[in-house]
Design a protein around this motif. Structure first.
Motif, PDB file in Angstrom:
ATOM      1  N   VAL A 160      -4.589  -6.561  19.985  1.00  0.00           N
ATOM      2  CA  VAL A 160      -3.279  -6.172  20.493  1.00  0.00           C
ATOM      3  C   VAL A 160      -2.322  -5.816  19.352  1.00  0.00           C
ATOM      4  O   VAL A 160      -1.550  -4.854  19.453  1.00  0.00           O
ATOM      5  CB  VAL A 160      -2.677  -7.298  21.356  1.00  0.00           C
ATOM      6  N   ASN A 161      -2.390  -6.564  18.259  1.00  0.00           N
ATOM      7  CA  ASN A 161      -1.497  -6.324  17.117  1.00  0.00           C
ATOM      8  C   ASN A 161      -2.286  -6.347  15.818  1.00  0.00           C
ATOM      9  O   ASN A 161      -3.322  -7.029  15.702  1.00  0.00           O
ATOM     10  CB  ASN A 161      -0.403  -7.397  17.053  1.00  0.00           C
ATOM     11  N   TYR A 162      -1.786  -5.595  14.838  1.00  0.00           N
ATOM     12  CA  TYR A 162      -2.413  -5.588  13.513  1.00  0.00           C
ATOM     13  C   TYR A 162      -1.376  -5.091  12.511  1.00  0.00           C
ATOM     14  O   TYR A 162      -0.450  -4.352  12.870  1.00  0.00           O
ATOM     15  CB  TYR A 162      -3.638  -4.670  13.494  1.00  0.00           C
ATOM     16  N   SER A 163      -1.531  -5.482  11.260  1.00  0.00           N
ATOM     17  CA  SER A 163      -0.612  -5.008  10.218  1.00  0.00           C
ATOM     18  C   SER A 163      -1.371  -4.713   8.934  1.00  0.00           C
ATOM     19  O   SER A 163      -2.378  -5.367   8.630  1.00  0.00           O
ATOM     20  CB  SER A 163       0.480  -6.042   9.950  1.00  0.00           C
ATOM     21  N   ILE A 164      -0.894  -3.706   8.212  1.00  0.00           N
ATOM     22  CA  ILE A 164      -1.431  -3.371   6.900  1.00  0.00           C
ATOM     23  C   ILE A 164      -0.355  -3.693   5.876  1.00  0.00           C
ATOM     24  O   ILE A 164       0.753  -3.144   5.926  1.00  0.00           O
ATOM     25  CB  ILE A 164      -1.817  -1.877   6.813  1.00  0.00           C
ATOM     26  N   PRO A 165      -0.654  -4.574   4.950  1.00  0.00           N
ATOM     27  CA  PRO A 165       0.357  -4.954   3.948  1.00  0.00           C
ATOM     28  C   PRO A 165       0.617  -3.801   2.975  1.00  0.00           C
ATOM     29  O   PRO A 165      -0.050  -2.763   3.033  1.00  0.00           O
ATOM     30  CB  PRO A 165      -0.299  -6.148   3.244  1.00  0.00           C
ATOM     31  N   PRO A 166       1.587  -3.953   2.095  1.00  0.00           N
ATOM     32  CA  PRO A 166       1.887  -2.900   1.125  1.00  0.00           C
ATOM     33  C   PRO A 166       0.639  -2.434   0.372  1.00  0.00           C
ATOM     34  O   PRO A 166      -0.259  -3.226   0.069  1.00  0.00           O
ATOM     35  CB  PRO A 166       2.888  -3.575   0.180  1.00  0.00           C
ATOM     36  N   THR A 167       0.601  -1.139   0.077  1.00  0.00           N
ATOM     37  CA  THR A 167      -0.555  -0.538  -0.599  1.00  0.00           C
ATOM     38  C   THR A 167      -0.133  -0.035  -1.979  1.00  0.00           C
ATOM     39  O   THR A 167       0.988  -0.266  -2.433  1.00  0.00           O
ATOM     40  CB  THR A 167      -1.103   0.639   0.230  1.00  0.00           C
ATOM     41  N   ASN A 168      -1.027   0.684  -2.611  1.00  0.00           N
ATOM     42  CA  ASN A 168      -0.734   1.242  -3.919  1.00  0.00           C
ATOM     43  C   ASN A 168       0.330   2.339  -3.868  1.00  0.00           C
ATOM     44  O   ASN A 168       0.873   2.734  -4.903  1.00  0.00           O
ATOM     45  CB  ASN A 168      -2.008   1.801  -4.560  1.00  0.00           C
ATOM     46  N   LYS A 169       0.642   2.825  -2.652  1.00  0.00           N
ATOM     47  CA  LYS A 169       1.614   3.918  -2.515  1.00  0.00           C
ATOM     48  C   LYS A 169       2.799   3.575  -1.623  1.00  0.00           C
ATOM     49  O   LYS A 169       3.785   4.310  -1.598  1.00  0.00           O
ATOM     50  CB  LYS A 169       0.912   5.164  -1.946  1.00  0.00           C
ATOM     51  N   THR A 170       2.706   2.482  -0.882  1.00  0.00           N
ATOM     52  CA  THR A 170       3.759   2.136   0.082  1.00  0.00           C
ATOM     53  C   THR A 170       4.146   0.669  -0.070  1.00  0.00           C
ATOM     54  O   THR A 170       3.277  -0.207  -0.051  1.00  0.00           O
ATOM     55  CB  THR A 170       3.276   2.400   1.528  1.00  0.00           C
ATOM     56  N   ALA A 171       5.438   0.417  -0.170  1.00  0.00           N
ATOM     57  CA  ALA A 171       5.922  -0.955  -0.375  1.00  0.00           C
ATOM     58  C   ALA A 171       6.107  -1.721   0.930  1.00  0.00           C
ATOM     59  O   ALA A 171       6.159  -2.951   0.935  1.00  0.00           O
ATOM     60  CB  ALA A 171       7.244  -0.933  -1.147  1.00  0.00           C
ATOM     61  N   GLU A 172       6.192  -0.997   2.053  1.00  0.00           N
ATOM     62  CA  GLU A 172       6.449  -1.655   3.331  1.00  0.00           C
ATOM     63  C   GLU A 172       5.130  -2.029   4.022  1.00  0.00           C
ATOM     64  O   GLU A 172       4.100  -1.379   3.854  1.00  0.00           O
ATOM     65  CB  GLU A 172       7.249  -0.738   4.260  1.00  0.00           C
ATOM     66  N   THR A 173       5.232  -3.096   4.828  1.00  0.00           N
ATOM     67  CA  THR A 173       4.104  -3.471   5.695  1.00  0.00           C
ATOM     68  C   THR A 173       4.127  -2.594   6.934  1.00  0.00           C
ATOM     69  O   THR A 173       5.184  -2.370   7.534  1.00  0.00           O
ATOM     70  CB  THR A 173       4.189  -4.949   6.103  1.00  0.00           C
ATOM     71  N   ARG A 174       2.968  -2.083   7.315  1.00  0.00           N
ATOM     72  CA  ARG A 174       2.851  -1.269   8.531  1.00  0.00           C
ATOM     73  C   ARG A 174       2.397  -2.173   9.682  1.00  0.00           C
ATOM     74  O   ARG A 174       1.408  -2.887   9.559  1.00  0.00           O
ATOM     75  CB  ARG A 174       1.837  -0.143   8.338  1.00  0.00           C
ATOM     76  N   TYR A 175       3.092  -2.112  10.801  1.00  0.00           N
ATOM     77  CA  TYR A 175       2.756  -2.917  11.971  1.00  0.00           C
ATOM     78  C   TYR A 175       2.260  -2.006  13.094  1.00  0.00           C
ATOM     79  O   TYR A 175       2.891  -0.994  13.416  1.00  0.00           O
ATOM     80  CB  TYR A 175       3.981  -3.714  12.451  1.00  0.00           C
ATOM     81  N   PHE A 176       1.135  -2.391  13.705  1.00  0.00           N
ATOM     82  CA  PHE A 176       0.568  -1.610  14.801  1.00  0.00           C
ATOM     83  C   PHE A 176       0.527  -2.458  16.069  1.00  0.00           C
ATOM     84  O   PHE A 176       0.317  -3.673  16.017  1.00  0.00           O
ATOM     85  CB  PHE A 176      -0.868  -1.169  14.496  1.00  0.00           C
ATOM     86  N   ARG A 177       0.718  -1.811  17.178  1.00  0.00           N
ATOM     87  CA  ARG A 177       0.568  -2.460  18.480  1.00  0.00           C
ATOM     88  C   ARG A 177      -0.351  -1.603  19.340  1.00  0.00           C
ATOM     89  O   ARG A 177      -0.259  -0.376  19.344  1.00  0.00           O
ATOM     90  CB  ARG A 177       1.921  -2.627  19.177  1.00  0.00           C
ATOM     91  N   GLN A 178      -1.274  -2.245  20.050  1.00  0.00           N
ATOM     92  CA  GLN A 178      -2.240  -1.555  20.899  1.00  0.00           C
ATOM     93  C   GLN A 178      -1.538  -0.569  21.824  1.00  0.00           C
ATOM     94  O   GLN A 178      -0.601  -0.927  22.546  1.00  0.00           O
ATOM     95  CB  GLN A 178      -3.024  -2.594  21.714  1.00  0.00           C
ATOM     96  N   ARG A 179      -2.002   0.679  21.832  1.00  0.00           N
ATOM     97  CA  ARG A 179      -1.396   1.709  22.667  1.00  0.00           C
ATOM     98  C   ARG A 179      -1.952   1.707  24.094  1.00  0.00           C
ATOM     99  O   ARG A 179      -1.340   2.293  24.997  1.00  0.00           O
ATOM    100  CB  ARG A 179      -1.619   3.095  22.037  1.00  0.00           C
ATOM    101  N   HIS A 180      -3.096   1.067  24.288  1.00  0.00           N
ATOM    102  CA  HIS A 180      -3.728   1.048  25.617  1.00  0.00           C
ATOM    103  C   HIS A 180      -2.931   0.123  26.535  1.00  0.00           C
ATOM    104  O   HIS A 180      -2.813  -1.072  26.287  1.00  0.00           O
ATOM    105  CB  HIS A 180      -5.172   0.581  25.497  1.00  0.00           C
ATOM    106  N   GLY A 181      -2.385   0.671  27.617  1.00  0.00           N
ATOM    107  CA  GLY A 181      -1.506  -0.073  28.495  1.00  0.00           C
ATOM    108  C   GLY A 181      -2.149  -1.236  29.212  1.00  0.00           C
ATOM    109  O   GLY A 181      -1.461  -2.177  29.616  1.00  0.00           O
ATOM    110  N   MET A 182      -3.482  -1.241  29.385  1.00  0.00           N
ATOM    111  CA  MET A 182      -4.135  -2.331  30.104  1.00  0.00           C
ATOM    112  C   MET A 182      -4.296  -3.575  29.239  1.00  0.00           C
ATOM    113  O   MET A 182      -4.719  -4.623  29.729  1.00  0.00           O
ATOM    114  CB  MET A 182      -5.488  -1.868  30.645  1.00  0.00           C
ATOM    115  N   ALA A 183      -3.939  -3.456  27.945  1.00  0.00           N
ATOM    116  CA  ALA A 183      -3.985  -4.614  27.053  1.00  0.00           C
ATOM    117  C   ALA A 183      -2.623  -5.286  26.931  1.00  0.00           C
ATOM    118  O   ALA A 183      -2.533  -6.389  26.401  1.00  0.00           O
ATOM    119  CB  ALA A 183      -4.460  -4.181  25.666  1.00  0.00           C
TER     120      ALA A 183
END
Length: 436
Positions: free
Chosen positions: A190-213
Motif C-alpha cells: 500500500v505504501n513505500y518510500s525511497i530515501p534520498p539518492t545520489n541526485k535527490t535530497a528528498e524522500t519520495r513517498y508512494f501510495r498504491q494507485r489501485h483503488g481496491m487496496a
C-alpha cells in the motif's frame, strides 16, 4: 487456454446446448473483460476477451516480471538521459534525473505502485541494453506465457499503434505474476518510500494507485495485487489479483469509460467467481472413469499406449451445484515426454458443456506387448449420460498352473484314500472267508 467453444453474447455468457447450468453472469460496462482461475486457467467469465486493446500502464506487469526474472533486487540502475527525459510533465513519474541511481527493488516499487513511466524505461534499458531489445524480450516472454495476440513496443504502455494486447493475453501474463512471490509482495503493498539518492535530497513517498487496496470506497477484502492504467486512447484499464480460501482469481477489464467503473466491474466479477464456483480435485481414476469410446479409442493415446498412464494432481473449476461426474474430457495429440520414466505425454482438457474448466497432462507408458482393445477396462459405449464400467476378466497364468497342480494333488489324495479303502475291504472279506 483458449476461450470456450460456444459463441459469446455481450454479457459474456457462452451459448451452448449444455450451458444452461452455467451461473448467470453480471452485466458490466467494460468493452472487454475476463475472469480466470490463476491455477487452472479456466475462464469463468469473458466478454470480447480476444479483441485487441491498448493496455496502457497495465503493460508494467510484464516489465516488472521480466526485471524480477532477469536481475537481483539489489542491482543498481543508473538512469540515462533518455530514460530521465522519457515522460511528459502530466504523466506518472517520480522526477528521476539523469545519472540518478535506484536499486532494482526501489525501481520496481516505483513502477508498480507509482506507475512511473521513466522508471519503467530505465528498467528496460538496464535489463536489455535498449528499449527495442527489451520490447523483443517482452514479446518473446508473452508468447511463452500463451499471450499470442500481443505486441509490446515499450516498457511503460504509452500509446503506440504497435503496442496492444487482449484481456485474455494480459490474464495469461498475470498468471505468471501471481505465481511470483516477489511480484506479489510489491504489487500488494500500500505504501513505500525511497530515501534520498545520489541526485535527490528528498524522500519520495508512494501510495498504491489501485483503488481496491485503499479505503476509498472500492476496497476489496480479497485483494492481493494489481495494476492500473489509463491513456486517452486506451480508456481506463485494470488487472487485479484476488484470493478467497483456495481459489485465486485474475480479473482484467479494458476500455472502461471512467475510473469508478473499472472497480465496480472488477468487484462484481470477483464476487461472481467466488460465489458461484468451486475448485474440485481430479485424479487419474477420475480420468479413467471419464474415458469413453469416442475420446479414448479415437485418440492418439489408444493408438500408441494402451491404458498405462498416470497424472499429476489437477483441479477443475465447476459451478457450486456440479460434480466431477458432470465433466467430460478430450485428449490431444501426444508428444514425446521429457521425463525418461514415460514414453510420451498427452494433454487432457476437462469440459463442462462448452466451457473448458481445467487441463492436465497424462504421463503415458507404452505396454511391453500388444494390448487387445477388447480387454481394456474402460466404460461401455452408450448414448446414455450415465456411464457404466465395462467388466474385465484378467487371468494370471501362474494362478492357473497352481490351480491345476492343486487339483491334481487333490485327485491323487482321493485316489490314494480310495485305494486304501479298497485294500481294507478286500482284507476283511478275505478274513471272513478264512474263518468260516
Amino acid at each position: 487456454m483458449q476461450s470456450t467453444t460456444g459463441t459469446t453474447d455481450t454479457t459474456g455468457n457462452s451459448q451452448g446446448s449444455s450451458d444452461n447450468q452455467w451461473p448467470a453472469s453480471p452485466t458490466i460496462s467494460a468493452g472487454s473483460a475476463i475472469l480466470i482461475d490463476a491455477d487452472t486457467g479456466a475462464i469463468l467469465y469473458e466478454k470480447d476477451c480476444h479483441s485487441r486493446a491498448y493496455p496502457a500502464s497495465t503493460t508494467k506487469i510484464m516489465t516488472s516480471l521480466l526485471a524480477i526474472e532477469n536481475s537481483s533486487l539489489d542491482d543498481v540502475i543508473t538512469f540515462s538521459k533518455a530514460a530521465a527525459n522519457s515522460y511528459k510533465w502530466d504523466e506518472a513519474n517520480t522526477g528521476t534525473r539523469e545519472g540518478e541511481q535506484f536499486t532494482m527493488e526501489q525501481a520496481l516499487y516505483a513502477t508498480l505502485l507509482k506507475s512511473a513511466n521513466e522508471v519503467a524505461y530505465g528498467i528496460g534499458e538496464y535489463i536489455a541494453g535498449s528499449i527495442p531489445a527489451f520490447s523483443d524480450m517482452m514479446n518473446e516472454r508473452a508468447r511463452e506465457l500463451g499471450a499470442l495476440n500481443t505486441h509490446f513496443n515499450n516498457p511503460n504502455g504509452l500509446s503506440d499503434t504497435n503496442h496492444y494486447t487482449t484481456a485474455y493475453d494480459l490474464a495469461m501474463i498475470g498468471r505468471a505474476c501471481f505465481n511470483n512471490s516477489t511480484f506479489m509482495t510489491i504489487s500488494s503493498s500500500v505504501n513505500y518510500s525511497i530515501p534520498p539518492t545520489n541526485k535527490t535530497a528528498e524522500t519520495r513517498y508512494f501510495r498504491q494507485r489501485h483503488g481496491m487496496a485503499n479505503s476509498n470506497g472500492y476496497q476489496y477484502e480479497y485483494f492481493k495485487g494489481g495494476k492500473t492504467g489509463f491513456t486517452d486512447e486506451s480508456g481506463y484499464t485494470l488487472i487485479t489479483f484476488a484470493q478467497k480460501d483456495d481459489m485465486r482469481l485474475i480479473c482484467v477489464v479494458f476500455r472502461e469509460s471512467d475510473d469508478a467503473s473499472r472497480y465496480v466491474d472488477s468487484k462484481a466479477l470477483f464476487d461472481y467467481g467466488f460465489n458461484n464456483f468451486k475448485k474440485a480435485p481430479i485424479s487419474s481414476s477420475d480420468v479413467s472413469s471419464l474415458f469413453n469410446s469416442s475420446n479414448y479409442y479415437n485418440s492418439k493415446v489408444f493408438g500408441n499406449a494402451g491404458i498405462s498412464f498416470s497424472m499429476d494432481s489437477a483441479y477443475v473449476d465447476i459451478p457450486q451445484s456440479a460434480s466431477i461426474t458432470d465433466i467430460d474430457i478430450s485428449v490431444s495429440e501426444n508428444s514425446e515426454a521429457s521425463d525418461n520414466n514415460y514414453d510420451f505425454t498427452a494433454d487432457v482438457s476437462f469440459n463442462y458443456g462448452s466451457h473448458k474448466v481445467g487441463t492436465a497432462t497424462l504421463l503415458v507408458t507404452t505396454p511391453k506387448s500388444d494390448t487387445k482393445d477388447t480387454n481394456l477396462p474402460y466404460i461401455q459405449e452408450s448414448t446414455s449420460s450415465v456411464v457404466s464400467q465395462k467388466n474385465c476378466l484378467v487371468i494370471n497364468i501362474w494362478h492357473v498352473i497352481i490351480m491345476i497342480i492343486a487339483v491334481l494333488i487333490i485327485f491323487e489324495i482321493i485316489d490314494t484314500v480310495h485305494d486304501n479303502k479298497m485294500r481294507k475291504h478286500r482284507r476283511r472279506s478275505y478274513n471272513r472267508r478264512r474263518h468260516r
